[in-house]
Design a protein around this motif. Sequence first.
Motif, PDB file in Angstrom:
ATOM      1  N   ASP A 104     -59.774 -73.192  -9.534  1.00 43.98           N
ATOM      2  CA  ASP A 104     -61.156 -73.241  -8.921  1.00 43.98           C
ATOM      3  C   ASP A 104     -61.098 -74.846  -8.396  1.00 43.98           C
ATOM      4  O   ASP A 104     -61.577 -75.595  -9.368  1.00 43.98           O
ATOM      5  N   ARG A 105     -60.826 -75.129  -7.364  1.00 42.08           N
ATOM      6  CA  ARG A 105     -60.694 -76.534  -6.996  1.00 42.08           C
ATOM      7  C   ARG A 105     -62.095 -77.498  -7.080  1.00 42.08           C
ATOM      8  O   ARG A 105     -61.843 -78.528  -7.439  1.00 42.08           O
ATOM      9  N   ALA A 106     -62.907 -76.681  -6.805  1.00 44.48           N
ATOM     10  CA  ALA A 106     -64.236 -77.312  -6.812  1.00 44.48           C
ATOM     11  C   ALA A 106     -64.554 -77.831  -8.323  1.00 44.48           C
ATOM     12  O   ALA A 106     -65.167 -78.945  -8.629  1.00 44.48           O
ATOM     13  N   ALA A 107     -64.485 -76.880  -9.115  1.00 45.37           N
ATOM     14  CA  ALA A 107     -64.533 -77.047 -10.571  1.00 45.37           C
ATOM     15  C   ALA A 107     -63.634 -78.454 -11.193  1.00 45.37           C
ATOM     16  O   ALA A 107     -64.165 -79.311 -12.102  1.00 45.37           O
ATOM     17  N   VAL A 108     -62.477 -78.257 -10.669  1.00 47.50           N
ATOM     18  CA  VAL A 108     -61.603 -79.249 -11.282  1.00 47.50           C
ATOM     19  C   VAL A 108     -61.877 -80.819 -10.679  1.00 47.50           C
ATOM     20  O   VAL A 108     -61.867 -81.464 -11.433  1.00 47.50           O
ATOM     21  N   ARG A 109     -62.231 -80.859  -9.103  1.00 49.01           N
ATOM     22  CA  ARG A 109     -62.957 -82.012  -8.826  1.00 49.01           C
ATOM     23  C   ARG A 109     -64.310 -82.569  -9.594  1.00 49.01           C
ATOM     24  O   ARG A 109     -64.273 -83.623  -9.417  1.00 49.01           O
ATOM     25  N   LEU A 111     -64.934 -82.061 -12.646  1.00 49.34           N
ATOM     26  CA  LEU A 111     -64.387 -82.605 -14.002  1.00 49.34           C
ATOM     27  C   LEU A 111     -63.946 -84.015 -13.486  1.00 49.34           C
ATOM     28  O   LEU A 111     -64.088 -84.828 -14.306  1.00 49.34           O
ATOM     29  N   GLY A 112     -62.940 -84.157 -12.562  1.00 49.65           N
ATOM     30  CA  GLY A 112     -62.323 -85.359 -12.140  1.00 49.65           C
ATOM     31  C   GLY A 112     -63.424 -86.554 -11.977  1.00 49.65           C
ATOM     32  O   GLY A 112     -63.380 -87.604 -12.258  1.00 49.65           O
ATOM     33  N   GLY A 113     -64.436 -85.955 -11.108  1.00 51.27           N
ATOM     34  CA  GLY A 113     -65.535 -86.941 -10.747  1.00 51.27           C
ATOM     35  C   GLY A 113     -66.211 -87.356 -12.060  1.00 51.27           C
ATOM     36  O   GLY A 113     -66.577 -88.687 -12.165  1.00 51.27           O
ATOM     37  N   ARG A 114     -66.440 -86.523 -13.090  1.00 60.88           N
ATOM     38  CA  ARG A 114     -67.047 -87.203 -14.230  1.00 60.88           C
ATOM     39  C   ARG A 114     -66.118 -87.891 -15.078  1.00 60.88           C
ATOM     40  O   ARG A 114     -66.777 -88.941 -15.689  1.00 60.88           O
ATOM     41  N   LEU A 115     -64.920 -87.647 -15.076  1.00 63.33           N
ATOM     42  CA  LEU A 115     -63.979 -88.630 -15.931  1.00 63.33           C
ATOM     43  C   LEU A 115     -63.434 -89.715 -15.195  1.00 63.33           C
ATOM     44  O   LEU A 115     -63.137 -90.837 -15.861  1.00 63.33           O
ATOM     45  N   GLY A 116     -63.416 -89.835 -13.897  1.00 65.55           N
ATOM     46  CA  GLY A 116     -62.750 -90.780 -13.181  1.00 65.55           C
ATOM     47  C   GLY A 116     -61.337 -90.436 -13.155  1.00 65.55           C
ATOM     48  O   GLY A 116     -60.596 -89.448 -13.847  1.00 65.55           O
ATOM     49  N   ASP A 117     -60.426 -91.537 -12.843  1.00 64.23           N
ATOM     50  CA  ASP A 117     -58.838 -91.353 -12.860  1.00 64.23           C
ATOM     51  C   ASP A 117     -58.372 -90.907 -14.287  1.00 64.23           C
ATOM     52  O   ASP A 117     -59.000 -91.696 -15.271  1.00 64.23           O
ATOM     53  N   SER A 118     -57.458 -89.999 -14.397  1.00 62.14           N
ATOM     54  CA  SER A 118     -57.341 -89.527 -15.917  1.00 62.14           C
ATOM     55  C   SER A 118     -55.784 -89.351 -16.173  1.00 62.14           C
ATOM     56  O   SER A 118     -55.030 -88.990 -14.733  1.00 62.14           O
ATOM     57  N   ASN A 119     -55.302 -89.672 -17.122  1.00 62.74           N
ATOM     58  CA  ASN A 119     -53.831 -89.131 -17.155  1.00 62.74           C
ATOM     59  C   ASN A 119     -53.932 -87.462 -17.411  1.00 62.74           C
ATOM     60  O   ASN A 119     -54.933 -86.970 -18.042  1.00 62.74           O
ATOM     61  N   VAL A 120     -52.841 -86.555 -17.441  1.00 62.07           N
ATOM     62  CA  VAL A 120     -52.961 -85.307 -17.665  1.00 62.07           C
ATOM     63  C   VAL A 120     -51.850 -85.011 -18.471  1.00 62.07           C
ATOM     64  O   VAL A 120     -50.632 -85.598 -18.288  1.00 62.07           O
ATOM     65  N   TYR A 121     -52.062 -84.045 -19.302  1.00 57.12           N
ATOM     66  CA  TYR A 121     -51.084 -83.517 -20.319  1.00 57.12           C
ATOM     67  C   TYR A 121     -50.862 -81.843 -19.994  1.00 57.12           C
ATOM     68  O   TYR A 121     -51.931 -81.057 -19.967  1.00 57.12           O
ATOM     69  N   MET A 122     -49.732 -81.342 -19.508  1.00 50.55           N
ATOM     70  CA  MET A 122     -49.676 -80.021 -19.503  1.00 50.55           C
ATOM     71  C   MET A 122     -48.257 -79.358 -19.613  1.00 50.55           C
ATOM     72  O   MET A 122     -47.181 -79.768 -19.068  1.00 50.55           O
ATOM     73  N   ALA A 138     -50.636 -77.084  -9.588  1.00 53.86           N
ATOM     74  CA  ALA A 138     -50.234 -78.043  -9.429  1.00 53.86           C
ATOM     75  C   ALA A 138     -51.119 -79.194  -8.720  1.00 53.86           C
ATOM     76  O   ALA A 138     -51.059 -80.215  -8.975  1.00 53.86           O
ATOM     77  N   ALA A 139     -51.871 -78.633  -7.658  1.00 50.81           N
ATOM     78  CA  ALA A 139     -52.928 -79.436  -7.204  1.00 50.81           C
ATOM     79  C   ALA A 139     -53.907 -79.965  -8.179  1.00 50.81           C
ATOM     80  O   ALA A 139     -54.620 -81.100  -8.026  1.00 50.81           O
ATOM     81  N   ALA A 140     -53.966 -79.096  -9.245  1.00 44.35           N
ATOM     82  CA  ALA A 140     -55.244 -79.585 -10.164  1.00 44.35           C
ATOM     83  C   ALA A 140     -54.630 -80.890 -10.831  1.00 44.35           C
ATOM     84  O   ALA A 140     -55.749 -81.941 -11.270  1.00 44.35           O
ATOM     85  N   VAL A 141     -53.328 -80.914 -11.190  1.00 42.58           N
ATOM     86  CA  VAL A 141     -52.936 -82.205 -11.763  1.00 42.58           C
ATOM     87  C   VAL A 141     -53.243 -83.390 -10.795  1.00 42.58           C
ATOM     88  O   VAL A 141     -53.755 -84.252 -11.423  1.00 42.58           O
ATOM     89  N   ALA A 142     -52.831 -83.325  -9.593  1.00 40.03           N
ATOM     90  CA  ALA A 142     -52.990 -84.504  -8.700  1.00 40.03           C
ATOM     91  C   ALA A 142     -54.587 -84.728  -8.529  1.00 40.03           C
ATOM     92  O   ALA A 142     -54.950 -86.032  -8.527  1.00 40.03           O
ATOM     93  N   ASP A 143     -55.412 -83.640  -8.510  1.00 43.80           N
ATOM     94  CA  ASP A 143     -56.844 -84.029  -8.158  1.00 43.80           C
ATOM     95  C   ASP A 143     -57.367 -84.809  -9.628  1.00 43.80           C
ATOM     96  O   ASP A 143     -57.938 -86.010  -9.273  1.00 43.80           O
TER      97      ASP A 143
END
Length: 239
Positions: A104-109, A111-122, A138-143
Amino acid sequence: MHVSERYREAWEGYWRGTSGTQGAAIWDVDPSLAAAPHCALLLPYADASLPVVDLGCGNGTQTRYLATRFARATGVDLSHAAIAHARHADPAGRAEFEQLDLVDRAAVRELGGRLGDSNVYMRAVIHQSEPQDRPQVAAAVADLLGERGRAFVAELTSAAKGVLRQAAQRSGGPPEKLRRVFEHGLKPGSAEDEETPALLRAAGLTILADGDTGLAQTERMPDGTLLELPARWYVLARA
């Protein structure tokens, strides 16, 4: 887009029937065997003052460790039952947990908007995702990375299928924890070796470092050693 109902129910059913106790899931190893050595690979490239997001956090074992290494840790999972386990196991609130469909690209974005630039562990999410959903994962990681975040991604290689087959065919059938994965229709190790780096690059990510590793599991081989699945790790940034 969203994951299929079949896939969603497979994971929901798995976590509803799995105790939240550490080690109940086959991949739920102590952080000393997962997030700790993975942080040692990620942190030379990452700003630990940024948040970290644990994608596919399950019952939150690794997320709680990540909270000791980064300013803020958020674990997300498709399964509501998994998130309930994670919150129950973290009464002190060291980390934050929320349900999220990575497709769900909108939901991922959001979350990204709330957190700001973030590190990711997957750890081991792409390989068991349905093929049509892997580009979105993969796009969620980049977002979530934005411009300053860095990611650590570890995925099973094709060699893992042989190890799983050997474990499944042992005398008496698959060990209990592996059997439960199969019973819920989950398919570990289904991505091909070149698929993961190709997906990551197509999502706009640059590979800063990579290497071979093994992902320890909580089941043991007949000789008493922990089952370990061949994998490859990547440290990533936005291109």
